[in-house]
Design an enzyme around this catalytic site. Structure first.
Site, PDB file in Angstrom:
ATOM      1  N   ARG A  56      54.186   5.148  70.186  1.00  0.00           N
ATOM      2  CA  ARG A  56      54.525   4.710  71.276  1.00  0.00           C
ATOM      3  C   ARG A  56      55.477   5.441  72.532  1.00  0.00           C
ATOM      4  NH1 ARG A  56      52.309   1.285  70.203  1.00  0.00           N
ATOM      5  NH2 ARG A  56      53.120  -0.903  68.575  1.00  0.00           N
ATOM      6  N   SER A  74      60.328  -6.350  71.127  1.00  0.00           N
ATOM      7  CA  SER A  74      61.079  -6.158  69.827  1.00  0.00           C
ATOM      8  C   SER A  74      62.613  -4.771  70.612  1.00  0.00           C
ATOM      9  CB  SER A  74      59.363  -5.538  69.469  1.00  0.00           C
ATOM     10  OG  SER A  74      58.834  -5.944  68.799  1.00  0.00           O
ATOM     11  N   GLU A  85      63.781   0.239  72.303  1.00  0.00           N
ATOM     12  CA  GLU A  85      62.087  -0.150  72.529  1.00  0.00           C
ATOM     13  C   GLU A  85      63.190  -0.107  73.944  1.00  0.00           C
ATOM     14  OE1 GLU A  85      58.734  -1.544  72.335  1.00  0.00           O
ATOM     15  OE2 GLU A  85      58.897  -0.574  69.674  1.00  0.00           O
TER      16      GLU A  85
END
Length: 298
Positions: A156, A207, A277
């Site tokens: 990520r 998320s 995130e």
């Protein structure tokens, strides 16, 4: 090129909350983007705002929304796409040509630029598997190209997050496969999203926290009791503890407060500090700024 002042951005965000932005540009190509950089000395760049929490108190600055930069081309097994193109559209276009490698994109509402920026992936596929290079911009370097290796991909993350590089387009090298196999992979991704993630009809930002190495943020959050949390007009989704749902009356402060409760619960029980995130755009609300600092979002 469209330019808006005192623009109410709430209808564009996944959380369906946010205030007025002082000035918003909507470039349609790289030339437009460069023109903006010559006119403005300070700005922030966003794609589809799918993982961005915009403060209800607004933002007293300039932002660029790249959704109008959405062209793509396919030459054999090579695919070139501009940053504002929605991932599902590119995934479907590749599938029609019998090209495999972007099936995972069909389940993500984000844009190509954002997905490269964060090295998005699912079900064994990720951006880093098929990316050849990206065309970028930064204030210091102007326009430049980064190869896959130079992107320094990891879970990520990419170098673009560390250096604040703006991705303007990306090139992928895909592989040929049968339409049936590709469509089966796309269906698997969509079925998983429908089963494990809330519908986009429920205002949410995907998320909330990244998975820590070797573990799952959802597991940690559920074990710490996050599913019982609600603040104002928002609550943690009852089917998965790593999602926040805006019931319609929630605002940005509610969302940040519940994020901090989620974070604090995991830290207290497991000693693990989850990393958000979600990106934050704001600064006029002191309480929000304080929470963002605690969550290391700013």
């Amino acid at each position: 090129m469209r330019v808006e002042e005192n623009f109410d951005v709430s209808r564009l965000t996944s959380f369906k909350t946010g205030g007025k932005i002082k000035k918003v540009y909507f470039p349609e190509n790289i030339s437009d983007f460069i023109t903006i950089t010559e006119q403005e000395s300070d700005f922030k760049v966003f794609g589809n705002l799918t993982n961005t929490l915009v403060s209800a108190a607004g933002y007293d600055g300039v932002i660029i929304i790249t959704t109008g930069m959405n062209n793509y081309s396919i030459y054999g097994t090579s695919v070139v796409a501009e940053c504002g193109l929605k991932g599902p559209k590119l995934s479907q276009a590749a599938a029609k040509e019998g090209l495999s490698g972007l099936e995972f994109m069909v389940a993500f509402p984000g844009s190509v630029g954002g997905e490269c920026f964060m090295n998005a992936g699912a079900h064994g596929q990720s951006i880093s598997d098929t990316l050849v290079c990206v065309n970028c911009w930064s204030r210091e370097k102007g326009l430049f190209k980064l190869s896959k290796d130079e992107m320094q991909f990891s879970y990520r993350t990419s170098i673009c997050q560390k250096e604040s590089f703006v991705i303007l387009s990306a090139e992928f090298e895909l592989t040929r496969a049968s339409r049936e196999k590709i469509e089966a992979g796309m269906k698997e991704n969509l079925d998983f999203r429908h089963a494990k993630q809330p519908s986009l009809a429920l205002p949410n930002c995907g998320s909330v926290f990244r998975n820590p190495e070797g573990d799952s943020a959802g597991r940690l959050l559920e074990a710490s009791g996050a599913k019982n949390l609600s603040v104002g007009g928002v609550h943690v989704w009852e089917n998965h503890a790593n999602f926040i749902i805006n019931d319609g009356a929630g605002n940005s402060t509610d969302i940040l407060e519940i994020m901090y409760k989620m974070y604090s619960g995991v830290k207290e029980k497991f000693g693990i500090e989850l990393k958000p995130e979600v990106r934050y755009l704001g600064g006029n609300n002191e309480k929000e700024v304080e929470i963002c600092r605690k969550l290391k979002m700013i």
